[in-house]
Design an enzyme around this catalytic site. Structure first.
Site, mmCIF file in Angstrom:
data_model
loop_
_atom_site.group_PDB
_atom_site.id
_atom_site.type_symbol
_atom_site.label_atom_id
_atom_site.label_comp_id
_atom_site.label_asym_id
_atom_site.label_seq_id
_atom_site.Cartn_x
_atom_site.Cartn_y
_atom_site.Cartn_z
ATOM 1 N N ASP A 87 -22.337 83.779 2.438
ATOM 2 C CA ASP A 87 -22.949 85.094 2.251
ATOM 3 C C ASP A 87 -23.991 84.975 1.142
ATOM 4 O O ASP A 87 -23.908 84.082 0.301
ATOM 5 C CB ASP A 87 -21.834 86.082 1.859
ATOM 6 C CG ASP A 87 -22.331 87.510 1.896
ATOM 7 O OD1 ASP A 87 -23.459 87.742 2.334
ATOM 8 O OD2 ASP A 87 -21.555 88.394 1.477
ATOM 9 N N ASP A 122 -30.321 90.370 1.690
ATOM 10 C CA ASP A 122 -30.790 91.698 2.094
ATOM 11 C C ASP A 122 -30.615 92.637 0.907
ATOM 12 O O ASP A 122 -30.352 92.191 -0.206
ATOM 13 C CB ASP A 122 -30.015 92.189 3.334
ATOM 14 C CG ASP A 122 -28.510 92.140 3.121
ATOM 15 O OD1 ASP A 122 -28.074 91.558 2.113
ATOM 16 O OD2 ASP A 122 -27.765 92.678 3.947
ATOM 17 N N CYS A 279 9.102 91.338 8.185
ATOM 18 C CA CYS A 279 8.163 90.355 8.728
ATOM 19 C C CYS A 279 8.870 89.013 8.888
ATOM 20 O O CYS A 279 9.760 88.678 8.108
ATOM 21 C CB CYS A 279 6.983 90.235 7.756
ATOM 22 S SG CYS A 279 5.827 88.927 8.145
ATOM 23 N N CYS A 281 6.976 86.075 9.176
ATOM 24 C CA CYS A 281 5.976 85.025 8.948
ATOM 25 C C CYS A 281 6.636 83.890 8.150
ATOM 26 O O CYS A 281 7.717 84.072 7.579
ATOM 27 C CB CYS A 281 4.746 85.586 8.245
ATOM 28 S SG CYS A 281 4.899 85.711 6.456
ATOM 29 N N CYS A 284 7.782 85.154 4.589
ATOM 30 C CA CYS A 284 8.848 86.160 4.481
ATOM 31 C C CYS A 284 10.173 85.690 5.079
ATOM 32 O O CYS A 284 11.237 86.162 4.663
ATOM 33 C CB CYS A 284 8.410 87.448 5.169
ATOM 34 S SG CYS A 284 6.898 88.108 4.479
HETATM 35 ZN ZN LIG Z 1 5.326 87.957 6.088
#
Ligand SMILES: [Zn+2]
Length: 525
Positions: A87, A122, A279, A281, A284
């Site tokens: 960026d 920009d 969760c 994942c 977790c």
């Molecule tokens: Zn998680």
């Protein structure tokens, strides 16, 4: 450089973008924001553990902390094989007023570091900026785009991004794009990116965001991917993808982690307020909530969890586009974050009403699917597959010259009885067939000849008849000029209440036949 589009779903698409430097990634894609000095999760982990083949980093921040001439390529410097987007640092320019980096300097640094995707400098527009000031900034950006033509060589190995400016002022976005979409400019650029979004998102003004994206999409060439700068929370990724954004970047995973905030696809919670970890994942699933909160790595663990949630959302969006049911995901997400439901309704209204975008939207909708579409809520009556049939039928109902018009009111709410036997049509005289219409509370009046098109017989509905699209039938009654038909016959089974038929054909001179044997009734005509 190429952008291969593999699957459309309305304006959304699945594809693969290959940069001029030869690296590639699948779209839709999220570019996590990486900080060269304060990054908790390495680019290597982003790619090899979380599966992000791309990330974004700020030219301004690199130039502030390092001597550019001493740096190797950006890939060597960050020890990464990912696609790297640099960026410009224009966002910092907006926040801090000025930066010691010229637009020419930005291009030179990105060329020197051999970034895969570059962004020219920009002049972004904040949320509270006046129209007059915004106009000035748009002019600055147009000048910089024009200057860039001399600075970017024909042999440049960078895939350059053309930022879209105008902020919340839609006319400015339109006039800006009219000035920069020229053959000469497009030769040097590979990507478009909508800027000045972060502060719109901070204000949770998703409706303005929707208008900005649709205004840009109306003008943009289809074969260029569209990036959304600063997309924020994953709950809005599905809507952004639905409106045709192919890539997003976000620092939210990291900024929220620093504040102790735990993302889910349906909202964000402070980790201290959670009764459990909702969760599975890889972060977790290995710890208890107590150990999470008390870990010395809590912020990194939160950032990782937030990235897993973001990744999961991107994968769900890709799957939904492949199946052609991104609409359903967008509607599920609409109720998760304040302001998103209103923005989603606005988006759907604009897609249905704005002519050019409607054509593009409907042309991207698959002509058929191997499953029935679902109508669970009233808003589902605006699904593009349904709009497509309404458009197809419009030419037929606008132009009736038959003396005898037969309207069939048959059960349209159960899946079993929507099909009329094909042999029925071959047994009827042509002039009779052209005067037969199905009254559908989903699609409006459908000429019997269009009855086989998907999804007129392939949908399931959970709505009661009075929740359905009766307003459409009432509106079409006038378009069809049914009052001028000399012999109007309504044939109805017992699923249609008399009072609804009488209301729909109010003030018309018609004969009604109630029967369970509609087909044999038709053959008598
Ligand atoms: Zn998680």
């Amino acid at each position: 450089m190429s952008f291969e589009i593999h699957k459309w779903d309305g304006l959304a698409k699945r594809g693969k973008f290959t940069t001029k430097s030869g690296r590639s990634f699948e779209t839709p894609a999220l570019f996590p924001v990486v900080h060269p000095k304060a990054q908790r999760i390495s680019p290597e982990t982003l790619q090899n553990v979380l599966g992000f083949d791309q990330f974004i980093i700020s030219t301004y921040i690199i130039s502030k902390h390092y001597e550019i001439d001493t740096l190797p390529s950006i890939h060597e410097f960050l020890d990464s094989k990912s696609v790297i987007m640099m960026d410009s640092g224009a966002y910092q320019l907006m926040l801090y007023g000025d930066v010691e980096l010229s637009s020419e300097g930005t291009i030179r640094i990105q060329e020197k570091l051999q970034t895969d995707i570059g962004v020219i400098m920009d002049h972004p527009i904040g949320y509270d900026v006046s129209f007059k000031e915004a106009k000035k900034r748009v002019e600055t950006t147009v000048n910089r785009v024009n200057e860039s033509l001399k600075l970017i060589g024909d042999e440049s190995a960078v895939s350059w991004t053309l930022p879209i400016q105008g902020g919340k002022y839609l006319d400015l976005i339109g006039s800006y794009l009219d000035q920069v979409i020229t053959a000469e400019i497009l030769k040097k650029y590979s990507f478009f990116a909508l800027g000045s979004v972060v502060q719109v998102m901070i204000n949770q003004d998703y409706s303005t965001l929707v208008k900005m994206i649709i205004t840009a999409k109306e003008k943009l060439p289809v074969k260029f991917p569209l990036h959304l700068f600063g997309a924020g929370h994953p709950a809005m990724f599905a809507l952004a993808a639905y409106l045709g954004c192919d890539t997003f970047d976000s620092a939210a995973y990291s900024l929220m982690a620093k504040d102790g905030r735990y993302m889910t696809s349906y909202g964000t919670y402070h980790i201290n307020d959670l009764p459990d970890l909702p969760c599975v994942c890889p972060v977790c699933s290995k710890v208890t909530l107590y150990d999470f909160i008390n870990s010395k790595d809590k912020t990194t663990m939160l950032a990782l969890h937030n990235l897993w949630v973001s990744k999961q959302e991107i994968m769900e969006i890709r799957l939904a586009i492949s199946r052609g049911d991104l609409w359903d995901l967008v509607i599920r997400r609409a109720n998760t974050v304040p302001g998103l439901a209103r923005a989603t309704k606005l988006a759907i209204k604009m897609l249905c009403q704005k002519r050019r975008i409607r054509d593009l939207y409907l042309s991207g909708t698959p002509a058929s699917k191997n499953y029935a579409i679902r109508i669970s809520n009233k808003i589902d009556l605006l699904k593009p597959e349904i709009q497509f049939i309404i458009d197809r039928a419009a030419g037929f109902i606008d132009n009736i010259s038959n003396d005898v018009v037969i309207i069939l009111f048959i059960d349209m709410t159960s899946t079993s009885s929507k099909r009329l036997p094909e042999k029925l049509l071959t047994n009827l005289r042509n002039e009779v067939v052209s005067g037969i219409f199905l009254a559908s509370p989903v699609f409006g009046y459908i000429p019997i000849s269009v009855n086989e098109l998907f999804p007129t017989s392939q949908y399931t509905s959970d709505l009661t008849i009075d929740e359905m699209n009766l307003e459409l039938l009432e509106k079409q009654k006038d378009i069809m000029k049914l009052q001028d038909v000399s012999n109007l016959i309504a044939i109805s089974d017992y699923t249609w209440p008399d009072e609804i038929i009488n209301k729909l054909l109010h003030k018309l001179d018609f004969k009604i036949i109630k029967t369970d044997k509609i087909y044999s009734e038709l053959l008598k005509i």
